[in-house]
Design a protein around this motif. Sequence first.
Motif, PDB file in Angstrom:
ATOM      1  N   LEU A  21       0.832  -1.207   0.000  1.00 50.21           N
ATOM      2  CA  LEU A  21       0.000   0.000   0.000  1.00 50.21           C
ATOM      3  C   LEU A  21       0.864   1.253   0.000  1.00 50.21           C
ATOM      4  CD1 LEU A  21      -2.837  -1.027   2.496  1.00 50.21           C
ATOM      5  CD2 LEU A  21      -3.032  -0.656   0.025  1.00 50.21           C
ATOM      6  N   MET A  23       3.920   1.581  -1.121  1.00 49.62           N
ATOM      7  CA  MET A  23       4.568   1.719  -2.413  1.00 49.62           C
ATOM      8  C   MET A  23       3.580   2.260  -3.452  1.00 49.62           C
ATOM      9  SD  MET A  23       7.571   1.424  -3.376  1.00 49.62           S
ATOM     10  CE  MET A  23       8.876   0.302  -3.249  1.00 49.62           C
ATOM     11  N   LEU A  24       2.334   1.748  -3.391  1.00 50.14           N
ATOM     12  CA  LEU A  24       1.323   2.228  -4.331  1.00 50.14           C
ATOM     13  C   LEU A  24       1.073   3.719  -4.122  1.00 50.14           C
ATOM     14  CD1 LEU A  24      -0.741   1.474  -6.552  1.00 50.14           C
ATOM     15  CD2 LEU A  24      -2.418   1.156  -4.735  1.00 50.14           C
ATOM     16  N   LEU A  27       4.176   5.725  -5.439  1.00 45.43           N
ATOM     17  CA  LEU A  27       4.284   5.711  -6.902  1.00 45.43           C
ATOM     18  C   LEU A  27       3.100   6.423  -7.559  1.00 45.43           C
ATOM     19  CD1 LEU A  27       5.793   2.177  -7.633  1.00 45.43           C
ATOM     20  CD2 LEU A  27       6.935   4.396  -7.555  1.00 45.43           C
TER      21      LEU A  27
END
Lengths: 206, 581
Positions: A21, A23-24, A27
């Motif tokens: 989560l 990282m999402l 990014l």
Amino acid sequence: MSTDPKSPAPVSVASLAGRALGMLAVLTLLTGVLYPLLVTAVAQLAFPERARGSLIALDDKVIGSRLVGQPFAEPKYFWGRPSATSPVPYNAGASAASNLGPTNDALTKAARDRVEALRAVDPENVAPVPIDLVTASGSGLDPHISPAAAAYQLRRVARARGLPEERVRELVAAHTEGRDLGVLGEPRVNVLLLNLALDRLDRGGA
Amino acid sequence: MTTNALLQIALYCALLALLVKPLGGYMARVYEGEARFAMRVLGPLERLVYRVVRVDPGEEMTWKTYALAAMAFNIAGLLFVYLLARVQGSLPLNPAGLGAVAPDVAFNTAVSFASNTNWQSYGGETTLSYLTQMIGLTVQNFVSAATGMAILIALVRGFSRKSASTLGSFWVDLTRTTLYILLPLAIVGAIFLVSQGVVQTFGPFASGALVEAVKDPAGNTVTQQVFGVGPAASQIIIKQLGTNGGGFFNVNSAHPFENPTPLSNFVEMFSLLIIPAALCYTFGKMIGDTRQGWALLAAMFVIFLPLLWLCVTQEQAGNPALAGLPIDQAASAIHSGGNMEGKEVRFGITNSALWATATTAASNGSVNAMHDSFTPLGGLVPMWLMQLGEVIFGGAGSGLYGILVFAIVAVFIAGLMVGRTPEYLGKKIEAYEMKMASLVILVPPALVLVATAIACVTDAGQRGVANPSAHGFSEILYAFSSQANNNGSAFAGLTANTPFYDTLGAICMFGARYWLIVPVLAIAGSLVKKKSVPRSSGTLSTHDPLFVVMLVGVIIVVGALTFIPALALGPIVEHLMAHGS
């Protein structure tokens, strides 16, 4: 080549999910927010007119886009590609193609109808019709026709406007683009720009 | 083929071949942490990402952890896109006032973009808000490509590392791919596209007066033309680079605002093959033998070029159904001739056929012409390229891991012939690897054929068909070939925007992506533990023309045996009908 990595620590599903989560989110911020904003900022500074759709203005009013075709049906205008958008042709708010298959009778019928429509406004012209004038474009918004399709309609347009053919031919030539860099793509004529130039000629402009 | 067609194709292939080495070498340095200049510029950003997400970049993963991390990340992305599409009506950046996306469409779209398929059962400008396109879809365009590339690099490490247990860190590979490879290329490419006329704005839809008013079917006079615009360029370049293919507008790169000039077309076409092609060199570099990468690239070209030739010549030959009418279909200096239904004048036959071949060789799936209106054999080319498993270039990362699996099968068959234990790149290929390789090769065709069969025998499936007879079957076969190989292009006459097609398609896309990622990582995990077998005089050489032919043979035989019966019922019978009557 062989490496000596740290031995892997045991992982819990919860910590993996948390990192997924996180990282999402990071990014998304980078590629979904900062990246489009950066590109938009540069685009609006460097190419403001193109970034907004290459619109053509006349007396402060928008009268079309250089990149998008318009429907023409009067004999005094050059006609563009047939368009499959709905509810009207050249609906630039909902691009669409016919998607008719090559052996579909509806395709043959549509082509025959278009040949007849072209001949109805120009009965003396019995030359074969260039294929791009009787087939729907991929986008429904194709701004171009081939130079062959312009040549096919030239006499009709000149007659309807009471202009010498030579004058119209010069105008078509001036609106014919060659292949990009001499190699890429196909030679083409921008129908809207050509028709606008014809109307200017009628009004006594250049 | 016209001289100009040959020239354009030669230019395209030459430029591609020329850039494989520099880009491939750079990507290898990125993954090995040796891209010094880029890391000086972007390194602080990379470290910031790790700090925020609390990732230790030195922490390595076994294949199982790597697979779990990839799955967790992809499922998080999938759920986010779904939720975003469902609530977009109450969120900002929605100048056209578009409402919530229906549940089946939102589900299909979420799976589609997370799995790098980018099948679109909706029209972009009439369905999705700017916000959904940006923070939902543009993001998945980056990270689904980065996921594929990360999985590939994990497999490559399976070959290059000896007697080890880990394959690297998914978080590091994902972050580096995005930051060092995709973002810089996308920024430069997007700005170039805007210079050609691709739109990039957050303003509302513009409108202008028509020169000649038209009447709609209800008899109302329409005097205005409304232009769908939006932040398109930033999404279009990454849809190409990341072999995604999902357009900003309904007709994808046939739209003049998405692909306005032959030059923008060239750049978009180039972007869609360059990363899959260059990864061949990256692979060679990372295993310490670039000849192995060149051999795989050669195999790809050996299949690509004849199919390209078939597509261009079939489209250029025109439509025999129109031959009886007073219509000029022959190419000349002043028009392209050929089968122009569904194609744009600025691209003509050559660029439409070249794009169709490239976009389906790669698992891209964007289109600049309508494949549904291609001639029967012209349309067979893209369909069969997808059915080959998306390994001819294929998706970013996924194409190369796919062809590596075929290479494993090829050395296995060669090993059977000469009676030696097969080995590839110094690693023994044993029963476990072969089982996993069989899964990777068999899952997509099984999904294609079963789903096509279900659609053919159900009312819900048959109702979607737009064209009659054999071509209608081709539409269904194409749809599932596309989704179950993560391509995303369509014979777009098919009405795929129904709960039946949205759901069945989503299952195919999910299966084809994730049921392949897991066995590929399992192969990597098994190989990485093995010692390297020293080369001997009996070792099969896997970089020479003989092996290239062997590999091409395996790919073609598997693809032909699986699909010729189905193709015979669709494009082949349609071709015979078109030319027989």
